[in-house]
Structures are given as structure tokens and as C-alpha cells.
Design a protein around this motif. Structure first.
Motif, PDB file in Angstrom:
ATOM      1  N   MET A 116      -9.484  16.628  -8.129  1.00 54.42           N
ATOM      2  CA  MET A 116      -8.158  16.696  -7.625  1.00 54.42           C
ATOM      3  C   MET A 116      -7.283  15.722  -8.010  1.00 54.42           C
ATOM      4  SD  MET A 116      -7.404  16.162  -3.440  1.00 54.42           S
ATOM      5  CE  MET A 116      -7.479  14.667  -3.217  1.00 54.42           C
ATOM      6  N   THR A 117      -5.925  16.044  -8.382  1.00 50.58           N
ATOM      7  CA  THR A 117      -4.831  15.239  -9.033  1.00 50.58           C
ATOM      8  C   THR A 117      -3.770  15.110  -8.028  1.00 50.58           C
ATOM      9  OG1 THR A 117      -5.562  15.835 -11.235  1.00 50.58           O
ATOM     10  CG2 THR A 117      -3.529  14.744 -10.717  1.00 50.58           C
ATOM     11  N   LEU A 118      -3.329  13.956  -7.658  1.00 49.43           N
ATOM     12  CA  LEU A 118      -2.109  13.796  -6.859  1.00 49.43           C
ATOM     13  C   LEU A 118      -1.032  13.625  -7.483  1.00 49.43           C
ATOM     14  CD1 LEU A 118      -3.695  11.620  -3.977  1.00 49.43           C
ATOM     15  CD2 LEU A 118      -3.282  14.172  -3.805  1.00 49.43           C
ATOM     16  N   VAL A 119       0.232  14.350  -7.454  1.00 51.40           N
ATOM     17  CA  VAL A 119       1.278  14.070  -8.327  1.00 51.40           C
ATOM     18  C   VAL A 119       2.264  13.327  -7.625  1.00 51.40           C
ATOM     19  CG1 VAL A 119       0.764  16.029  -9.958  1.00 51.40           C
ATOM     20  CG2 VAL A 119       1.926  16.630  -8.032  1.00 51.40           C
ATOM     21  N   ASP A 120       2.268  13.436  -6.337  1.00 54.12           N
ATOM     22  CA  ASP A 120       3.289  12.992  -5.285  1.00 54.12           C
ATOM     23  C   ASP A 120       2.890  11.704  -5.143  1.00 54.12           C
ATOM     24  OD1 ASP A 120       5.135  12.250  -3.723  1.00 54.12           O
ATOM     25  OD2 ASP A 120       4.478  13.811  -2.013  1.00 54.12           O
ATOM     26  N   PRO A 121       3.741  10.721  -5.735  1.00 51.58           N
ATOM     27  CA  PRO A 121       3.503   9.163  -5.448  1.00 51.58           C
ATOM     28  C   PRO A 121       3.393   8.709  -4.091  1.00 51.58           C
ATOM     29  CG  PRO A 121       5.613   9.734  -6.735  1.00 51.58           C
ATOM     30  CD  PRO A 121       5.009  10.879  -6.253  1.00 51.58           C
ATOM     31  N   VAL A 122       4.313   9.411  -2.942  1.00 50.77           N
ATOM     32  CA  VAL A 122       4.067   9.171  -1.731  1.00 50.77           C
ATOM     33  C   VAL A 122       2.691   9.330  -1.233  1.00 50.77           C
ATOM     34  CG1 VAL A 122       5.047   9.391   0.577  1.00 50.77           C
ATOM     35  CG2 VAL A 122       6.556   9.191  -1.292  1.00 50.77           C
ATOM     36  N   GLU A 123       2.448  10.560  -1.447  1.00 48.68           N
ATOM     37  CA  GLU A 123       1.205  11.081  -0.936  1.00 48.68           C
ATOM     38  C   GLU A 123      -0.095  10.240  -1.443  1.00 48.68           C
ATOM     39  OE1 GLU A 123      -0.557  15.116  -2.213  1.00 48.68           O
ATOM     40  OE2 GLU A 123       0.645  15.501  -0.396  1.00 48.68           O
ATOM     41  N   CYS A 124      -0.150   9.926  -2.907  1.00 50.78           N
ATOM     42  CA  CYS A 124      -1.201   9.139  -3.371  1.00 50.78           C
ATOM     43  C   CYS A 124      -1.209   7.658  -2.527  1.00 50.78           C
ATOM     44  CB  CYS A 124      -0.765   8.791  -4.811  1.00 50.78           C
ATOM     45  SG  CYS A 124      -2.154   7.971  -5.823  1.00 50.78           S
ATOM     46  N   GLY A 125       0.075   7.045  -2.427  1.00 47.03           N
ATOM     47  CA  GLY A 125       0.036   5.776  -1.934  1.00 47.03           C
ATOM     48  C   GLY A 125      -0.587   5.884  -0.321  1.00 47.03           C
ATOM     49  N   GLU A 126      -0.350   7.132   0.297  1.00 53.45           N
ATOM     50  CA  GLU A 126      -0.664   7.150   1.860  1.00 53.45           C
ATOM     51  C   GLU A 126      -2.225   7.421   1.581  1.00 53.45           C
ATOM     52  OE1 GLU A 126       1.249  10.560   3.360  1.00 53.45           O
ATOM     53  OE2 GLU A 126       3.146   9.438   3.722  1.00 53.45           O
ATOM     54  N   LEU A 127      -2.762   7.870   0.686  1.00 54.82           N
ATOM     55  CA  LEU A 127      -4.157   7.939   0.483  1.00 54.82           C
ATOM     56  C   LEU A 127      -4.805   6.654   0.082  1.00 54.82           C
ATOM     57  CD1 LEU A 127      -6.568  10.302   0.595  1.00 54.82           C
ATOM     58  CD2 LEU A 127      -6.154  10.508  -1.841  1.00 54.82           C
ATOM     59  N   VAL A 128      -4.327   6.071  -0.903  1.00 50.18           N
ATOM     60  CA  VAL A 128      -5.018   4.847  -0.902  1.00 50.18           C
ATOM     61  C   VAL A 128      -4.960   3.852   0.251  1.00 50.18           C
ATOM     62  CG1 VAL A 128      -4.439   2.706  -2.338  1.00 50.18           C
ATOM     63  CG2 VAL A 128      -4.112   4.988  -3.530  1.00 50.18           C
ATOM     64  N   GLY A 129      -3.913   3.782   0.811  1.00 48.58           N
ATOM     65  CA  GLY A 129      -3.540   3.120   2.053  1.00 48.58           C
ATOM     66  C   GLY A 129      -4.428   3.548   3.007  1.00 48.58           C
ATOM     67  N   GLU A 130      -4.945   4.547   3.425  1.00 47.87           N
ATOM     68  CA  GLU A 130      -6.032   5.033   4.294  1.00 47.87           C
ATOM     69  C   GLU A 130      -7.248   4.553   3.797  1.00 47.87           C
ATOM     70  OE1 GLU A 130      -5.876   9.282   5.067  1.00 47.87           O
ATOM     71  OE2 GLU A 130      -3.674   9.247   5.454  1.00 47.87           O
TER      72      GLU A 130
END
Length: 123
Positions: A1-15
Motif C-alpha cells: 500500500m502506498t499513500l500519495v496524499d501527504p495529509v492522509e499519510c500524516g493522519e495515519l502516522v499520527g494514529e
């Protein structure tokens, strides 16, 4: 799985960081209470061999718990290094008499009465 949306990536890392921070927080909450109980029991003279063995087993669980949390800390939660550093002196080598050493340091003259009695038993 690759996240290209930086906002989505940041949210996932935050979780992930939040979940691991909660686990580290449990350690920070439980460890002082654990040692406080040991100190209280020692002050009351309730340091039986069975209680010490149980406490050392509990401490050994802390010794394995922190590395398990660290293994899930994929994104280096800010509290992680602090917890590992703060806990290491308390739990490292837990199976090698950490509770007994703590009790001995809190008994008058540094003697642990149950340990001394056990040492003088034949066998």
C-alpha cells in the motif's frame, strides 16, 4: 500500500503514534505504582518470599512489555525514547533480583529479613 496524499499519510502516522503513546503511557503510569506498592509493603514489614517472587515476575513482564511496544513504534512516537530511557534502569535485568535489591535498600541496615532467613535454611 502506498499513500500519495501527504495529509492522509500524516493522519495515519499520527494514529499510529497516538496508539503507541497510550501504551507507553500505561507503562509510565503503572511502573511508579508498582514500586510504590513494594515500598509500602516493605515499610510495613510484609516482604514474604512468595510476594517478592510474584513482584519479580511482575517486573519481568515490564521488562518484556517495553520492547514489545517499541517494536510497534514504527513512526518513533516522541515519548518512546523517554520511556525506554526512564524505564531501563528500573526494569533491565528484572529477573536478577531487582525487587530484592529495592527491598534491601529500604530495610533498616539494608537487610532483607526474608532473604536472610532463606539464606540460612538448610538445603
Amino acid at each position: 500500500m502506498t499513500l500519495v496524499d501527504p495529509v492522509e499519510c500524516g493522519e495515519l502516522v499520527g494514529e499510529f503514534r497516538e496508539a503507541v503513546t497510550v501504551e507507553y503511557g500505561e507503562v509510565l503510569e503503572r511502573l511508579p505504582a508498582f514500586f510504590s506498592e513494594i515500598d509500602t509493603e516493605a515499610a510495613k514489614g510484609r516482604t514474604t518470599y512468595a510476594e517478592v517472587e510474584e513482584s519479580e515476575a511482575d517486573l519481568a513482564r515490564f521488562d518484556t512489555w517495553v520492547p514489545k511496544i517499541a517494536a510497534r513504534d514504527y513512526f518513533a512516537a516522541p515519548i518512546g525514547a523517554e520511556v525506554r530511557g526512564d524505564c531501563r534502569p528500573h526494569v533491565s535485568g528484572a529477573g536478577s533480583g531487582a525487587v530484592r535489591r529495592r527491598l534491601a535498600s529500604r530495610q533498616p541496615g539494608g537487610a532483607w529479613r526474608v532473604g536472610a532467613a532463606r539464606a540460612s535454611c538448610p538445603g
